[in-house]
Design an enzyme around this catalytic site. Structure first.
Site, PDB file in Angstrom:
ATOM      1  N   SER A 389       0.807  -1.268  -0.057  1.00  0.00           N
ATOM      2  CA  SER A 389       0.024   0.015  -0.012  1.00  0.00           C
ATOM      3  C   SER A 389       0.717   1.211   0.059  1.00  0.00           C
ATOM      4  O   SER A 389       1.608   1.550  -0.768  1.00  0.00           O
ATOM      5  CB  SER A 389      -0.976  -0.077   1.358  1.00  0.00           C
ATOM      6  OG  SER A 389      -1.704   1.097   1.296  1.00  0.00           O
ATOM      7  N   LYS A 414      -0.319  -4.132  -3.680  1.00  0.00           N
ATOM      8  CA  LYS A 414      -1.789  -3.483  -2.975  1.00  0.00           C
ATOM      9  C   LYS A 414      -1.984  -2.079  -3.483  1.00  0.00           C
ATOM     10  O   LYS A 414      -1.296  -1.249  -2.897  1.00  0.00           O
ATOM     11  CB  LYS A 414      -2.282  -3.750  -1.584  1.00  0.00           C
ATOM     12  CG  LYS A 414      -3.472  -2.904  -1.016  1.00  0.00           C
ATOM     13  CD  LYS A 414      -4.595  -3.202  -1.643  1.00  0.00           C
ATOM     14  CE  LYS A 414      -5.928  -2.908  -1.064  1.00  0.00           C
ATOM     15  NZ  LYS A 414      -5.923  -1.421  -1.258  1.00  0.00           N
TER      16      LYS A 414
END
Length: 477
Positions: A389, A414
């Site tokens: 992320s 992600k």
């Protein structure tokens, strides 16, 4: 499996950090019940969407902790039963504000307006409209039934990140510390319709938790001021005060527990997520500034992470660091904006941090650095399979702009953006609304980022590789 990053000259300098504990995000924007409210765009590892709503704000502690203030196991059961009953009562009152059908249609509309289908084969406007028509013919006699319908409706999207949040789940996610003692308060109606203030969030090891306050306790008074009839905002205003000063609170432990007077010392409860030190390498000839960033989490004050990493960089520079290592191993992400701001500290003005792409193919936007970099010396970024992320945003921003090399193992992958919306009954929906694309136009999601090296290379090799990258980049532009 862990990868130990080492070479002959530094085999013990940077052992992998311990496996992180589950965390949840902090400090969402305040929401009002009048309109569906965009709370915050977030990303997080798939293994951790609950991670991402990471939280020192914990669920009920285990009996070994809670029993400090209960005379028997039966009182703990009583407290849990009280909370269950209160939740049911709150759901029963919710239809007075909005009908069950309206709640389902509200969730449907949010998906219809915002959802990004990353598979490009599970969702279409036509099929989603048919879903709405099917819902209209469904009997929704209870709020619980409406919530079940929303869950089933979202599950058909085939997106593991888009999901429903019950009112209790949403309140846990939306909490942040305004009290100065590490508690979150919520107004709960009692059996007579009067409001009482309950502790529905606690920062583990925060001042209130350390003093014996537990989730589910009722706050009765602050410094002798009776809180009967007062709002949560009014109570928080009384609780607040200068750091390191003391405040007295009176709490009732559950609906059937004892009342206790507790003195709590106010303090800044956020703990720094940044660890740094100066290392000597090459027999003391090279000074390396090592910075480990555990998470992107701005709990309790704005830009905490960016400020801490900025301080670390300046101090290490002052100590003579000529190279830097940024350790993002096991950093599962968190607040994406923090990752973007940290990446900007290393980039030249005008360089791209990341691209964002929405549902419309033409709706691609770039986020760029606005100022000159704080440091221009070579950087190594340590990554592993749990780098995800916001951490992947930082890693690719530095890598694609020839500011750093990546060392370790392939990252998680992600790159989706979730927004959290509140529904009119206090529940919520988490919806995938976009994705991130690296400066070199790599789609992070599902792919991850391959490192340049599996083990730490020599610094002269790092310098040479980054120099070649910059020259090639200049030719391409």
């Amino acid at each position: 499996m862990r990868v130990f990053l080492c070479n002959s000259s530094s085999s013990s300098l940077f052992p992998p950090p311990p496996t992180p504990t589950a965390r949840r995000p902090q400090k969402p924007l305040l929401a009002t019940p009048q309109n569906p409210s965009f709370i915050r765009s977030l990303t997080g590892a798939a293994l951790s969407f609950n991670l991402l709503f990471f939280s020192p704000l914990s669920p009920l502690p285990p009996p070994s902790i809670a029993s400090d203030f209960t005379s028997s196991g039966s009182q703990l059961e009583c407290r849990e039963e009280d909370q269950r009953i209160e939740e049911e009562r709150r759901l029963e009152r919710a239809p007075e504000l909005v009908t069950n059908e309206e709640i389902v249609k509200e969730a449907w509309q949010i998906v219809n307006d915002s959802f990004l289908d990353t598979d490009r084969n599970r969702w279409s406007p036509e099929a989603w409209l048919q879903k709405k028509e099917d819902i209209i013919g469904t009997s929704l006699q209870t709020r619980s039934k409406a919530h079940d319908v929303i869950r089933r409706m979202l599950s058909t999207l085939g997106d593991p990140y888009t999901r429903f949040l019950s009112p209790s789940e949403f309140s846990k996610m939306a909490r942040y510390d305004m009290s100065g003692i590490g508690v979150n308060l919520r107004e709960i109606p009692d059996e007579n319709g009067e409001v009482k203030l309950k502790v529905l969030g606690l920062i583990l090891d925060g001042p209130a938790h350390a003093a014996g306050v537990r989730q589910g306790d009722e706050l009765l008074s602050v410094n002798g001021v009776n809180l009967k009839g007062k709002s949560a905002f009014e109570a928080l205003s009384i609780l607040q005060g200068p750091s390191d000063t003391s405040v007295n609170i009176m709490v009732k432990h559950g609906n059937c527990g004892p009342i206790q007077s507790v003195d709590v010392q106010r303090q800044l409860v956020a703990k720094t997520p940044v660890f740094y030190r100066l290392e000597q390498m090459d027999n003391g000839k090279t000074s390396v500034g090592y910075m480990r960033l555990k998470e992107f989490n701005a709990l309790a004050r704005k830009d905490l992470v960016t400020g801490e990493i900025l301080t670390a960089m300046k101090r290490l520079q002052g100590m003579g660091a000529s190279f830097f290592i940024l350790d993002l191993r096991d950093n599962l992400g968190g607040l994406v904006q923090e990752g973007i701001e940290i990446a900007k500290l290393f980039l030249n003005e005008g360089e791209t941090v990341i691209y964002t792409a929405g549902r419309e193919t033409l709706n691609v936007k770039s986020i760029v650095a606005e100022t000159e970099p704080l440091i221009t010396t070579p950087v190594i970024v340590l990554v592993n399979k749990n780098t995800a992320s916001a951490s992947e945003i930082v890693a690719t921003a530095l890598h694609d702009n020839c500011r750093a090399i990546l060392v370790g193992e392939k990252t998680y992958g992600k790159g989706l953006i979730q927004s959290v919306f509140e529904l009119h009954d206090g529940s919520g929906v988490v919806v995938t609304v976009g994705k991130y694309v690296t400066p070199n136009h790599l789609d992070i999601n599902g792919n991850g980022i391959d490192p340049d090296y599996k083990k730490l290379p020599a610094w002269n090799e790092v310098v040479e590789r980054l120099s070649k990258c910059q020259k090639q980049q200049s030719k391409d532009t």
